[in-house]
Write a protein that holds these residues in place. Structure first.
Motif, PDB file in Angstrom:
ATOM      1  N   ASP A 266     -97.287 105.017  83.600  1.00 57.06           N
ATOM      2  CA  ASP A 266     -97.316 103.598  83.934  1.00 57.06           C
ATOM      3  C   ASP A 266     -95.905 103.044  84.040  1.00 57.06           C
ATOM      4  O   ASP A 266     -95.611 102.208  84.906  1.00 57.06           O
ATOM      5  N   GLU A 267     -95.011 103.468  83.163  1.00 59.28           N
ATOM      6  CA  GLU A 267     -93.642 102.971  83.203  1.00 59.28           C
ATOM      7  C   GLU A 267     -92.908 103.472  84.441  1.00 59.28           C
ATOM      8  O   GLU A 267     -92.092 102.763  85.019  1.00 59.28           O
ATOM      9  N   ASP A 268     -93.206 104.688  84.861  1.00 63.08           N
ATOM     10  CA  ASP A 268     -92.515 105.253  86.009  1.00 63.08           C
ATOM     11  C   ASP A 268     -93.014 104.684  87.333  1.00 63.08           C
ATOM     12  O   ASP A 268     -92.427 104.948  88.375  1.00 63.08           O
ATOM     13  N   GLU A 269     -94.077 103.920  87.305  1.00 61.49           N
ATOM     14  CA  GLU A 269     -94.596 103.354  88.541  1.00 61.49           C
ATOM     15  C   GLU A 269     -93.669 102.270  89.087  1.00 61.49           C
ATOM     16  O   GLU A 269     -93.545 102.092  90.306  1.00 61.49           O
ATOM     17  N   PHE A 270     -92.998 101.539  88.200  1.00 63.46           N
ATOM     18  CA  PHE A 270     -92.077 100.483  88.591  1.00 63.46           C
ATOM     19  C   PHE A 270     -90.724 100.729  87.922  1.00 63.46           C
ATOM     20  O   PHE A 270     -90.671 101.226  86.792  1.00 63.46           O
ATOM     21  N   PRO A 271     -89.622 100.361  88.593  1.00 63.31           N
ATOM     22  CA  PRO A 271     -88.290 100.595  87.997  1.00 63.31           C
ATOM     23  C   PRO A 271     -87.919  99.528  86.981  1.00 63.31           C
ATOM     24  O   PRO A 271     -87.038  98.685  87.212  1.00 63.31           O
ATOM     25  N   VAL A 272     -88.565  99.554  85.823  1.00 68.41           N
ATOM     26  CA  VAL A 272     -88.332  98.526  84.815  1.00 68.41           C
ATOM     27  C   VAL A 272     -88.103  99.116  83.431  1.00 68.41           C
ATOM     28  O   VAL A 272     -88.087  98.377  82.439  1.00 68.41           O
ATOM     29  N   SER A 273     -87.943 100.430  83.318  1.00 66.48           N
ATOM     30  CA  SER A 273     -87.823 101.047  82.002  1.00 66.48           C
ATOM     31  C   SER A 273     -86.457 100.823  81.369  1.00 66.48           C
ATOM     32  O   SER A 273     -86.322 100.852  80.152  1.00 66.48           O
ATOM     33  N   HIS A 274     -85.414 100.594  82.182  1.00 70.12           N
ATOM     34  CA  HIS A 274     -84.057 100.392  81.686  1.00 70.12           C
ATOM     35  C   HIS A 274     -83.480  99.120  82.315  1.00 70.12           C
ATOM     36  O   HIS A 274     -83.982  98.627  83.336  1.00 70.12           O
ATOM     37  N   GLU A 275     -82.413  98.601  81.711  1.00 70.12           N
ATOM     38  CA  GLU A 275     -81.800  97.386  82.227  1.00 70.12           C
ATOM     39  C   GLU A 275     -80.294  97.410  82.009  1.00 70.12           C
ATOM     40  O   GLU A 275     -79.785  98.025  81.074  1.00 70.12           O
ATOM     41  N   LEU A 276     -79.605  96.724  82.926  1.00 72.41           N
ATOM     42  CA  LEU A 276     -78.161  96.531  82.834  1.00 72.41           C
ATOM     43  C   LEU A 276     -77.889  95.056  83.023  1.00 72.41           C
ATOM     44  O   LEU A 276     -78.231  94.480  84.066  1.00 72.41           O
TER      45      LEU A 276
ATOM     46  N   PHE B 121     -84.002  99.208  86.281  1.00 73.00           N
ATOM     47  CA  PHE B 121     -84.039 100.486  86.993  1.00 73.00           C
ATOM     48  C   PHE B 121     -84.795 101.510  86.175  1.00 73.00           C
ATOM     49  O   PHE B 121     -85.149 101.275  85.002  1.00 73.00           O
ATOM     50  N   ASN B 122     -85.039 102.639  86.791  1.00 75.41           N
ATOM     51  CA  ASN B 122     -85.690 103.769  86.143  1.00 75.41           C
ATOM     52  C   ASN B 122     -84.944 105.029  86.537  1.00 75.41           C
ATOM     53  O   ASN B 122     -84.829 105.329  87.728  1.00 75.41           O
ATOM     54  N   PRO B 123     -84.392 105.784  85.589  1.00 75.61           N
ATOM     55  CA  PRO B 123     -83.608 106.968  85.951  1.00 75.61           C
ATOM     56  C   PRO B 123     -84.387 108.005  86.743  1.00 75.61           C
ATOM     57  O   PRO B 123     -83.790 108.806  87.471  1.00 75.61           O
ATOM     58  N   GLN B 124     -85.723 108.004  86.634  1.00 81.30           N
ATOM     59  CA  GLN B 124     -86.525 108.996  87.327  1.00 81.30           C
ATOM     60  C   GLN B 124     -86.711 108.675  88.805  1.00 81.30           C
ATOM     61  O   GLN B 124     -86.893 109.591  89.607  1.00 81.30           O
ATOM     62  N   MET B 125     -86.641 107.410  89.165  1.00 83.35           N
ATOM     63  CA  MET B 125     -86.907 107.031  90.553  1.00 83.35           C
ATOM     64  C   MET B 125     -85.755 106.269  91.203  1.00 83.35           C
ATOM     65  O   MET B 125     -85.676 106.217  92.429  1.00 83.35           O
ATOM     66  N   SER B 126     -84.861 105.684  90.436  1.00 83.41           N
ATOM     67  CA  SER B 126     -83.749 104.911  90.994  1.00 83.41           C
ATOM     68  C   SER B 126     -82.556 105.813  91.299  1.00 83.41           C
ATOM     69  O   SER B 126     -82.407 106.892  90.710  1.00 83.41           O
ATOM     70  N   THR B 127     -81.716 105.353  92.209  1.00 81.69           N
ATOM     71  CA  THR B 127     -80.487 106.071  92.569  1.00 81.69           C
ATOM     72  C   THR B 127     -79.338 105.070  92.659  1.00 81.69           C
ATOM     73  O   THR B 127     -79.531 103.914  93.049  1.00 81.69           O
ATOM     74  N   ASN B 128     -78.141 105.557  92.310  1.00 74.44           N
ATOM     75  CA  ASN B 128     -76.918 104.744  92.409  1.00 74.44           C
ATOM     76  C   ASN B 128     -77.099 103.411  91.680  1.00 74.44           C
ATOM     77  O   ASN B 128     -77.813 103.330  90.700  1.00 74.44           O
ATOM     78  N   GLY B 129     -76.436 102.354  92.164  1.00 80.10           N
ATOM     79  CA  GLY B 129     -76.558 101.057  91.521  1.00 80.10           C
ATOM     80  C   GLY B 129     -76.148 101.089  90.068  1.00 80.10           C
ATOM     81  O   GLY B 129     -75.033 101.501  89.705  1.00 80.10           O
ATOM     82  N   ALA B 130     -77.057 100.663  89.182  1.00 79.80           N
ATOM     83  CA  ALA B 130     -76.779 100.647  87.749  1.00 79.80           C
ATOM     84  C   ALA B 130     -76.586 102.055  87.205  1.00 79.80           C
ATOM     85  O   ALA B 130     -75.837 102.252  86.242  1.00 79.80           O
ATOM     86  N   LEU B 131     -77.236 103.043  87.810  1.00 83.50           N
ATOM     87  CA  LEU B 131     -77.067 104.427  87.349  1.00 83.50           C
ATOM     88  C   LEU B 131     -75.640 104.917  87.565  1.00 83.50           C
ATOM     89  O   LEU B 131     -75.096 105.645  86.741  1.00 83.50           O
TER      90      LEU B 131
END
Length: 577
Positions: free
Chosen positions: A73-83, A421-431
């Motif tokens: 459920d968490e990986d469905e949307f990029p909201v697991s982490h924040e900057l 963001f979510n490290p599993q699905m997001s790229t660049n940006g906050a990562l």
């Protein structure tokens, strides 16, 4: 075989001995741990917390299944982490990212826009690299300031961004914050809005054309929607005057929001605008613009501010967030009644730029709430699929979901910008920010521990021979002009006197020394006029230089000149006599 031959083992030994790069090297950083430190404690408040299993429970497989389902459920949307990025002092009213996802720009009610370079940030330097006041140019200082309504990067190119302020003129800026064009303001005394060359009242919203990179549209309080060419700042290209049919409106209403998207079934594009009279109007993006192709008079309650409006990628759906505490979904092919409606508290009365958008692919609807939560809704039912707190207690005003880096940027009323963001699905940006080693803090970075000295021993900037203050050679204050100053602009060094700020009016007003040295007879204004005239009076026996001719031509008086010794005549007796 030659004993002196250079073998492969020798090459490996030499490679291990020689450094791979020169200069001081940073210690290795644990990227995974650094990213994990930004994991959010609460991801979804719409779902109940996971059940706590007892220690003597033997159902380990069921617990693992529950954990796996939660992670899915968490990986469905990029909201697991924040900057978090704290730059503005007031509410963040608009937020945008360029198409590549590297340049972040925010606008605020503090009348400034701030530029952030996500590719150059480090975990210890999360801040804007430039602050821009749209009303300050290279030729002049700011004579006025207005709140920022909207900032929009061109979807076709990241080299241009549109800035909408609380004025009647739109402004085009480069990605580096340099103003390219300021578009024409119309004549407010012309009654026919079709004859004006620009808006005559405050612009509220704007949108880029999805098919032509040189076109954008604006909506304003003058009851018009205007299409502009970025290369022609002197006159709009097309004008659409919305004639309101609401009672008491006199045919005029304020346009509150606008969107320009693809039409359904790939047939060009459509423009949809909302009015303060509660109406929702749709035009064809390629014209003709004489009359709308669809209009709903009571889409929302009359005299309420519809702050959010967006069109789905396929052009079939339109989502609106009204000031009547409702969110409504519309079908552009049957533009008469809403497909679905849900209750949602509005923040448009206090923050008129509170937006609502479709996610990339139009699979979800995203908006912020007055409680500081991010709501991700199902467009079919308008029911929440995820509710996550971002800035609890502070309204969430603007949201932006970038399709390339798959991250959600939000702006809140407390001036905070948050990148989810979510490290599993997001790229660049906050990562990319969290993948770098923290920059080591230098003593000069703290203004409380630094004293800036020039060659003469006086803290602060030196004065050049021409009298113009300038930075000393190699001084730290020339590189950081605001470090070492208080909030009021005073120097932190008590030995340096405060230099008052010179206003634009004072810059064009000559001082007393300039007037005395460059204007002839300017000193006469300080003299007493009576004494200045008496010094030309001739002494006894001297010839009258200026009035001598009067002695020969002056007639003799035949009336008495002085009546001070005689009694004044009584007017009553004179009448009787």
């Amino acid at each position: 075989m030659d004993d002196n031959a250079f073998s492969a083992e020798d090459a490996d030994s030499m490679r291990a001995y020689m450094p791979t790069s020169f200069g001081k090297q940073n210690a290795s950083v644990d990227v995974q741990a650094q990213i994990e430190n930004h994991r959010r404690k609460i991801v979804d408040e719409s779902k109940p917390p996971p059940k706590i299993k007892s220690a003597d429970s033997d159902d380990e497989s069921s617990a693992e299944d529950d954990d796996d389902s939660d992670e899915d459920d968490e990986d469905e949307f990029p909201v697991s982490h924040e900057l978090m990025v704290k730059t503005h002092q007031r509410a963040v009213t608009s937020i945008t990212l360029d198409p590549s996802g590297t340049r972040l720009v925010t606008g605020s009610t503090d009348c400034t826009i701030k530029l952030h370079d996500l590719s150059a940030m480090t975990p210890t330097t999360i801040r804007a690299f430039k602050t821009v006041d749209p009303f300050v140019t290279k030729a002049s200082e700011a004579s006025e300031s207005h709140a920022i309504h909207q900032v929009l990067f061109s979807p076709h190119s990241g080299n241009q961004m549109l800035v909408i302020t609380a004025t009647a003129q739109a402004r085009l800026f480069s990605r580096d914050g340099e103003m390219i064009a300021e578009y024409k303001k119309g004549d407010m005394y012309l009654r026919d809005k079709n004859n004006t060359k620009g808006h005559t009242a405050e612009i509220t919203s704007a949108a880029w054309c999805p098919t032509n990179r040189n076109l954008f549209v604006t909506a304003a309080h003058d009851s018009t929607v205007r299409i502009w060419d970025v290369n022609d700042r002197l006159q709009q290209k097309h004008v659409m005057v919305h004639k309101s049919k609401a009672a008491g409106s006199a045919g005029m209403t304020r346009m509150t929001a606008i969107a320009w998207g693809h039409a359904a079934e790939g047939q060009g594009s459509i423009i949809v605008a909302a009015g303060f009279d509660g109406s929702l109007v749709m035009w064809g993006g390629e014209g003709p613009f004489y009359r709308p192709i669809g209009e709903i008079r009571e889409a929302h309650a009359k005299d309420t501010w519809t702050s959010g409006l967006d069109i789905s990628n396929d052009g079939r759906l339109v989502i609106t967030r009204g000031g009547d505490d409702t969110i409504k979904l519309w079908d552009t092919r049957k533009f008469k009644a809403p497909v679905n409606t849900t209750s949602f508290p509005s923040t448009s009365s206090q923050y008129p730029t509170s937006n609502i958008i479709f996610s990339p692919g139009s699979a979800n609807v995203v908006t912020g709430s007055e409680t500081g939560h991010l709501h991700i809704l199902n467009p079919a039912t308008l029911r929440p699929e995820l509710i996550t707190p971002v800035t609890p207690g502070s309204p969430l005003i603007s949201v932006h979901w970038h399709p390339k880096i798959k991250q959600i940027c939000t702006g809140s009323a407390n001036g905070q910008t948050t990148i989810l963001f979510n490290p599993q699905m997001s790229t660049n940006g906050a990562l990319s920010v969290l993948s770098k080693a923290p920059k080591k803090r230098h003593m000069d970075d703290d203004p409380n521990l630094t004293t800036f000295m020039d060659p003469t021993g006086i803290a602060g900037d030196a004065v050049t021979p021409g009298g113009v203050p300038g930075p000393t050679a190699g001084s730290f204050s020339s590189r950081h002009p605001t470090i070492g100053l208080t909030a009021s602009g005073r120097s932190r060094d008590p030995r340096r006197p405060h230099k008052p700020e010179q206003t634009p009016f004072a810059m064009s007003t000559p001082d007393q020394r300039h007037v005395r040295e460059n204007i002839p007879f300017s000193s006469m204004r300080d003299e007493d006029p009576v004494e200045a005239l008496l010094k030309y009076q001739p002494k006894e026996g001297e010839e009258k230089l200026f009035t001598g001719a009067w002695d020969k031509t002056q007639p003799k008086a035949i009336f008495k000149e002085d009546f001070s010794d005689e009694e004044e005549p009584d007017p009553k007796r004179m009448k009787k006599g």
